[in-house]
Design a protein around this motif. Sequence first.
Motif, PDB file in Angstrom:
ATOM      1  N   GLY A  17       8.541  -4.121   7.893  1.00  0.00           N
ATOM      2  CA  GLY A  17       8.973  -4.857   6.688  1.00  0.00           C
ATOM      3  C   GLY A  17       7.639  -4.601   5.445  1.00  0.00           C
ATOM      4  N   THR A  18       6.727  -4.413   5.925  1.00  0.00           N
ATOM      5  CA  THR A  18       5.206  -4.591   5.286  1.00  0.00           C
ATOM      6  C   THR A  18       5.317  -3.482   4.417  1.00  0.00           C
ATOM      7  N   SER A  19       5.036  -3.793   3.438  1.00  0.00           N
ATOM      8  CA  SER A  19       4.874  -2.023   2.937  1.00  0.00           C
ATOM      9  C   SER A  19       3.417  -1.431   3.583  1.00  0.00           C
ATOM     10  N   ARG A  20       3.254  -0.093   2.811  1.00  0.00           N
ATOM     11  CA  ARG A  20       2.019   0.690   3.620  1.00  0.00           C
ATOM     12  C   ARG A  20       0.922   0.085   2.144  1.00  0.00           C
ATOM     13  N   SER A  21       1.549  -0.098   0.863  1.00  0.00           N
ATOM     14  CA  SER A  21      -0.081  -0.483   0.427  1.00  0.00           C
ATOM     15  C   SER A  21       0.095  -1.775   0.571  1.00  0.00           C
ATOM     16  N   ALA A  22       1.008  -2.335   0.910  1.00  0.00           N
ATOM     17  CA  ALA A  22       0.267  -3.878   1.570  1.00  0.00           C
ATOM     18  C   ALA A  22      -0.728  -3.953   3.038  1.00  0.00           C
ATOM     19  N   ALA A  23      -0.402  -3.268   3.254  1.00  0.00           N
ATOM     20  CA  ALA A  23      -0.822  -2.712   5.007  1.00  0.00           C
ATOM     21  C   ALA A  23      -1.840  -2.245   4.853  1.00  0.00           C
ATOM     22  N   ALA A  24      -2.534  -1.082   3.716  1.00  0.00           N
ATOM     23  CA  ALA A  24      -3.488  -0.595   3.018  1.00  0.00           C
ATOM     24  C   ALA A  24      -4.717  -1.403   2.744  1.00  0.00           C
ATOM     25  N   THR A  25      -3.391  -2.928   1.656  1.00  0.00           N
ATOM     26  CA  THR A  25      -4.287  -3.964   1.424  1.00  0.00           C
ATOM     27  C   THR A  25      -5.312  -4.883   2.438  1.00  0.00           C
ATOM     28  N   LEU A  27      -6.163  -4.286   5.517  1.00  0.00           N
ATOM     29  CA  LEU A  27      -7.336  -3.772   5.729  1.00  0.00           C
ATOM     30  C   LEU A  27      -8.467  -3.168   5.866  1.00  0.00           C
ATOM     31  N   SER A  28      -7.768  -3.220   4.297  1.00  0.00           N
ATOM     32  CA  SER A  28      -9.138  -3.062   2.960  1.00  0.00           C
ATOM     33  C   SER A  28     -10.011  -4.437   3.016  1.00  0.00           C
ATOM     34  N   LEU A  29      -9.552  -5.328   3.085  1.00  0.00           N
ATOM     35  CA  LEU A  29      -9.962  -6.300   3.071  1.00  0.00           C
ATOM     36  C   LEU A  29     -10.658  -6.901   4.138  1.00  0.00           C
ATOM     37  N   GLN A  30      -9.859  -6.650   5.535  1.00  0.00           N
ATOM     38  CA  GLN A  30     -11.024  -6.773   6.985  1.00  0.00           C
ATOM     39  C   GLN A  30     -11.784  -6.261   6.576  1.00  0.00           C
ATOM     40  N   SER A  31     -12.598  -4.596   5.956  1.00  0.00           N
ATOM     41  CA  SER A  31     -13.334  -3.877   5.491  1.00  0.00           C
ATOM     42  C   SER A  31     -14.293  -4.773   5.372  1.00  0.00           C
ATOM     43  N   TRP A  36     -14.979  -4.193   9.449  1.00  0.00           N
ATOM     44  CA  TRP A  36     -14.329  -3.447  10.689  1.00  0.00           C
ATOM     45  C   TRP A  36     -14.116  -2.073   9.718  1.00  0.00           C
ATOM     46  N   GLU A  37     -13.479  -1.479  10.092  1.00  0.00           N
ATOM     47  CA  GLU A  37     -13.236   0.003  10.633  1.00  0.00           C
ATOM     48  C   GLU A  37     -11.950   0.508  11.026  1.00  0.00           C
ATOM     49  N   PRO A  63     -16.977 -12.929  10.259  1.00  0.00           N
ATOM     50  CA  PRO A  63     -15.765 -13.213  11.258  1.00  0.00           C
ATOM     51  C   PRO A  63     -14.766 -12.073  11.700  1.00  0.00           C
ATOM     52  N   GLY A  64     -13.638 -12.717  12.182  1.00  0.00           N
ATOM     53  CA  GLY A  64     -12.888 -12.465  13.391  1.00  0.00           C
ATOM     54  C   GLY A  64     -11.846 -11.885  12.448  1.00  0.00           C
ATOM     55  N   PRO A  65     -11.194 -10.019  12.659  1.00  0.00           N
ATOM     56  CA  PRO A  65      -9.876 -10.508  11.342  1.00  0.00           C
ATOM     57  C   PRO A  65      -8.673 -11.259  11.335  1.00  0.00           C
ATOM     58  N   VAL A  66      -8.699 -11.105   9.999  1.00  0.00           N
ATOM     59  CA  VAL A  66      -7.184 -12.280   9.637  1.00  0.00           C
ATOM     60  C   VAL A  66      -6.192 -11.355   9.159  1.00  0.00           C
ATOM     61  N   ILE A  67      -5.840 -11.704  10.040  1.00  0.00           N
ATOM     62  CA  ILE A  67      -3.493 -10.992   9.782  1.00  0.00           C
ATOM     63  C   ILE A  67      -2.567 -11.649   9.828  1.00  0.00           C
TER      64      ILE A  67
END
Length: 67
Positions: A17-25, A27-31, A36-37, A63-67
């Motif tokens: 249910g998470t949109s592709r653009s939300a998922a990309a955002t 992952l971009s914030l984690q980077s 992270w990559e 910091p570690g990943p936060v999702i």
Amino acid sequence: MEASAEYEFAPLRIPPGTSRSAAATMLSLQSDVGGWELARLQLHPDGTRKVILRRRSRLSYLPGPVI
């Protein structure tokens, strides 16, 4: 989180249910924040995304990943 000699890895699960653009955002914030990559991405039929992030071990003070 597991570590290898050169990289450390962090598995993540992005819910269906998470949109592709939300998922990309996300992952971009984690980077940007944690250094992270994207190492691997699996999209499952139910819409769940399984993500493996990696970063160099020398960046472990970030910091570690936060999702």
